[in-house]
Design a protein around this motif. Structure first.
Motif, PDB file in Angstrom:
ATOM      1  N   ASN A 247       0.803  -1.227   0.000  1.00 48.09           N
ATOM      2  CA  ASN A 247       0.000   0.000   0.000  1.00 48.09           C
ATOM      3  C   ASN A 247       0.838   1.281   0.000  1.00 48.09           C
ATOM      4  N   TRP A 248       2.036   1.244  -0.537  1.00 49.94           N
ATOM      5  CA  TRP A 248       2.911   2.412  -0.502  1.00 49.94           C
ATOM      6  C   TRP A 248       2.280   3.629  -1.181  1.00 49.94           C
ATOM      7  N   ARG A 249       1.505   3.410  -2.243  1.00 48.90           N
ATOM      8  CA  ARG A 249       0.844   4.538  -2.916  1.00 48.90           C
ATOM      9  C   ARG A 249      -0.136   5.223  -1.960  1.00 48.90           C
ATOM     10  N   ASP A 250      -0.926   4.421  -1.252  1.00 46.70           N
ATOM     11  CA  ASP A 250      -1.881   4.978  -0.292  1.00 46.70           C
ATOM     12  C   ASP A 250      -1.166   5.779   0.785  1.00 46.70           C
ATOM     13  N   GLU A 251      -0.013   5.273   1.246  1.00 49.74           N
ATOM     14  CA  GLU A 251       0.746   5.989   2.274  1.00 49.74           C
ATOM     15  C   GLU A 251       1.214   7.352   1.768  1.00 49.74           C
ATOM     16  N   ILE A 252       1.682   7.414   0.544  1.00 50.11           N
ATOM     17  CA  ILE A 252       2.131   8.693  -0.018  1.00 50.11           C
ATOM     18  C   ILE A 252       0.950   9.627  -0.231  1.00 50.11           C
TER      19      ILE A 252
ATOM     20  N   SER B 246      -2.045   9.633   1.264  1.00 47.49           N
ATOM     21  CA  SER B 246      -2.612  10.100   2.531  1.00 47.49           C
ATOM     22  C   SER B 246      -1.653  11.040   3.249  1.00 47.49           C
ATOM     23  N   GLY B 247      -0.353  10.792   3.155  1.00 47.49           N
ATOM     24  CA  GLY B 247       0.636  11.680   3.766  1.00 47.49           C
ATOM     25  C   GLY B 247       0.626  13.058   3.122  1.00 47.49           C
ATOM     26  N   CYS B 248       0.490  13.100   1.809  1.00 45.52           N
ATOM     27  CA  CYS B 248       0.424  14.390   1.105  1.00 45.52           C
ATOM     28  C   CYS B 248      -0.869  15.127   1.447  1.00 45.52           C
ATOM     29  N   ALA B 249      -1.965  14.380   1.556  1.00 46.98           N
ATOM     30  CA  ALA B 249      -3.238  15.002   1.941  1.00 46.98           C
ATOM     31  C   ALA B 249      -3.143  15.571   3.356  1.00 46.98           C
ATOM     32  N   ALA B 250      -2.565  14.801   4.280  1.00 51.36           N
ATOM     33  CA  ALA B 250      -2.415  15.261   5.666  1.00 51.36           C
ATOM     34  C   ALA B 250      -1.528  16.500   5.748  1.00 51.36           C
ATOM     35  N   ALA B 251      -0.537  16.576   4.858  1.00 49.68           N
ATOM     36  CA  ALA B 251       0.361  17.729   4.839  1.00 49.68           C
ATOM     37  C   ALA B 251      -0.257  18.919   4.100  1.00 49.68           C
ATOM     38  N   GLY B 252      -1.412  18.700   3.467  1.00 49.93           N
ATOM     39  CA  GLY B 252      -2.076  19.775   2.744  1.00 49.93           C
ATOM     40  C   GLY B 252      -1.380  20.169   1.459  1.00 49.93           C
TER      41      GLY B 252
ATOM     42  N   VAL C 170       6.955  11.772   1.039  1.00 58.27           N
ATOM     43  CA  VAL C 170       6.072  12.876   1.431  1.00 58.27           C
ATOM     44  C   VAL C 170       6.904  14.069   1.885  1.00 58.27           C
ATOM     45  N   GLN C 171       7.937  13.830   2.664  1.00 59.57           N
ATOM     46  CA  GLN C 171       8.800  14.923   3.119  1.00 59.57           C
ATOM     47  C   GLN C 171       9.524  15.584   1.946  1.00 59.57           C
TER      48      GLN C 171
END
Length: 151
Positions: A14-19, A21-27, A138-139
């Motif tokens: 699920n690496w795509r989902d992690e990226i 969701s991480g980008c969404a959380a970071a706005g 994401v970072q």
């Protein structure tokens, strides 16, 4: 600045989902595209649409060409291409996508574990960044878009 990101490579985790969701959380202001990640659909698309093949080579050939239409368009449209190499399978298609992105002058981020550093040294050399985790991607994207470092 909206960034268009193509997420290429390994389809079994699920690496795509992690990226995403991480980008969404970071706005972050990003859009994503990806290959077909349903393994059976990706393998069988050519014969399902264009007709059966008795020889596995031609079965795979039809599917690869049909998938290439989507892949080429997505890589050409992307600002950044992220290519993930997983643990379980040799992803020759991912290496091809990385090469295509490099040839097109796309910004390339490669994602793989430390144990693959030697095997992927040429791919890594073409990348602008090599990450080991989706969180690092994401970072990286946060820095690219905002110029800020992780807290």
């Amino acid at each position: 600045m909206t960034l268009s990101i193509y997420l290429s490579g390994e389809i079994h985790t699920n690496w795509r989902d992690e990226i995403e969701s991480g980008c969404a959380a970071a706005g972050l202001d990003v859009t994503f595209s990806a290959p077909v990640t349903d393994h059976d659909a990706s393998d069988d698309c050519g014969v399902a649409i264009l007709g059966a093949e008795s020889d596995k080579f031609w079965h795979d050939h039809k599917g690869a060409k049909l998938n290439a239409i989507r892949t080429r368009k997505a890589i050409q449209d992307a600002d950044i291409v992220v290519v993930r190499f997983g643990e379980k399978y040799k992803q020759w298609n991912a290496a091809f996508d990385a090469g295509m992105a490099a040839a097109l002058g796309k910004s390339l981020i490669v994602l793989h574990s430390a144990e693959h550093q030697h095997a992927l040294k040429e791919v890594d050399a073409a990348a602008l960044a090599v990450a080991e985790t989706p969180q690092q991607v994401v970072q990286l994207l946060t820095y690219v878009q905002r110029g800020t470092l992780p807290a």
